[in-house]
Design an enzyme around this catalytic site. Structure first.
Site, PDB file in Angstrom:
ATOM      1  N   ASP A   1      -0.676   6.321   7.064  1.00 42.15           N
ATOM      2  CA  ASP A   1      -2.082   5.708   6.636  1.00 42.15           C
ATOM      3  C   ASP A   1      -2.291   4.245   7.878  1.00 42.15           C
ATOM      4  O   ASP A   1      -1.110   3.971   7.729  1.00 42.15           O
ATOM      5  CB  ASP A   1      -2.092   4.712   5.432  1.00 42.15           C
TER       6      ASP A   1
ATOM      7  N   LYS B   1     -11.409  -1.629   7.777  1.00 42.10           N
ATOM      8  CA  LYS B   1     -10.480  -3.290   8.142  1.00 42.10           C
ATOM      9  C   LYS B   1     -11.049  -3.563  10.272  1.00 42.10           C
ATOM     10  O   LYS B   1     -11.055  -4.193  10.750  1.00 42.10           O
ATOM     11  CB  LYS B   1      -9.351  -2.949   8.675  1.00 42.10           C
TER      12      LYS B   1
ATOM     13  N   TRP C   1       0.835  -1.255   0.035  1.00 39.75           N
ATOM     14  CA  TRP C   1      -0.196  -0.179  -0.169  1.00 39.75           C
ATOM     15  C   TRP C   1       0.620   1.548   0.086  1.00 39.75           C
ATOM     16  O   TRP C   1       0.469   2.501  -0.710  1.00 39.75           O
ATOM     17  CB  TRP C   1      -1.326   0.469   1.422  1.00 39.75           C
TER      18      TRP C   1
END
Length: 360
Positions: free
Chosen positions: A171, A195, A101
């Site tokens: 993030d 999540k 990511w």
């Protein structure tokens, strides 16, 4: 079939109490005669929902007054572009690449300015966090970017990098609200809700006010401008209203359990149980350097792809779902987010012990 133990990395397990509370209000939210799914985002009822959600999140995280909370759409991946569009004043940014990511975020930012990859763990398949205590921070960098918890690889920054005065952007999708965090150390932190917080469709951005300006890159769309969303209090357009409502319920659930200090204790206990088994197992082994292990995502392998596949299939039949590792790395991965009960990890370890005895 009853509820399974869901080890999915996202969309992921939600607290049963939250699902039951939402189910009870599905047809009639508190006497409005309609579901939250059906109500106007301009209504008084929804205004109360979003205000309460923000107030509870601020309380949980101790968010300082000079930070804004934005409930946005587009997932974490849209932030890969939104961040440089809004923050790249010098058109330079430093990225620490510790997984897929962060790598994708760096590639996206590269469309808008110069990206310096100042540290990476790609040399060992992202199985560790590089030393970030004395990085070669670019003098003209607008910010330093990290993915704090790497969902695919199961690594976590247990110590934030020394950015030498530069704005830290993080993030935090897969570690959001899993333990206390000092928000003042970040200029901006964000996470997709699917999540550890709520259903897919919401991304939460916590941003310091001085970073919210009209000075954005030319041709930045209105929908990708932090100031427009901040000025409209996350209601510039129709927000992901039902998702925000569920997030708010999760915040209330976290508060009822004692907040983030209590969650940290719970999460450490679950992770300790699973890692302890992996460390003594003769069949399974973890793939992450000990010091960098995540509390949320635990990847492991047997070393035999065929055996891994058999394990995932047998686990599914035993009601232990979504244990297959990410397609880019294979093996197995147990995501043990806030809503995963200790009993779920106990059931997984018991199953792994049984599988090991049968396959050694």
């Amino acid at each position: 079939m009853g509820r399974v133990y869901n080890f999915s990395a996202g969309p992921a397990v939600l607290p049963e109490e939250v699902l039951k509370a939402a189910a009870a209000e599905m047809l009639d939210y508190r006497g409005t005669g309609m579901s939250v799914m059906e109500m106007s985002h301009r209504s008084k009822a929804f205004e109360e929902i979003i205000h309460r959600a923000e107030a509870d999140l601020r309380e949980l995280m101790g968010i300082p007054d000079n930070y804004r909370v934005l409930f946005l759409q587009g997932g974490a991946s849209q932030q890969f572009a939104m961040i440089p569009m809004n923050l790249m004043k010098n058109k330079v940014a430093d990225y620490i690449v510790t997984g897929q990511w962060a790598k994708k975020a760096a590639a996206e930012a590269g469309k808008y300015g110069k990206v310096n990859k100042i540290a990476s763990s790609e040399d060992k398949t992202f199985s560790y966090i590089p030393d970030c205590s004395d990085l070669n921070i670019s003098e003209d960098a607008d910010y330093v970017y990290i993915c704090e918890n790497n969902t695919i690889y199961g690594t976590k920054f247990h110590q934030l990098p020394d950015t030498k005065g530069k704005t830290l952007v993080a993030d935090v999708s897969s570690c959001f609200l899993s333990e206390p965090a000092d928000v003042s150390k970040y200029g901006l932190l964000y996470g997709g809700a699917q999540k550890n917080i709520g259903p897919a469709g919401v991304v939460i951005v916590i941003i310091r006010e001085d970073l919210i300006t009209e000075d954005v890159l030319p041709k930045t769309p209105a929908m990708l401008t932090y100031k427009i969303h901040a000025d409209a209090k996350s209601l510039y357009n129709t927000p992901p209203a039902y998702g925000i409502y569920i997030c708010g319920k999760v915040f209330q659930w976290l508060k009822s359990l004692g907040g983030l200090d209590a969650m940290k204790v719970r999460n450490e206990k679950k992770a300790e149980l699973l890692y302890s088994f992996l460390d003594q197992s003769k069949l399974f082994k973890g793939t992450v350097e000990h010091k960098d292990r995540s509390l949320m995502n635990v990847p492991f392998i047997t070393g035999d792809e065929e055996l891994d596949a058999r394990f995932v299939k047998a686990a599914h039949e035993a009601g232990l779902e979504n244990l297959k590792g990410h397609r880019s790395v294979g093996g197995m991965r147990a995501s043990i987010y806030n809503a995963m009960p200790y009993e779920g990890v106990e059931a997984l370890v018991a199953f792994m012990e049984k599988f090991e005895k049968e396959n050694l």
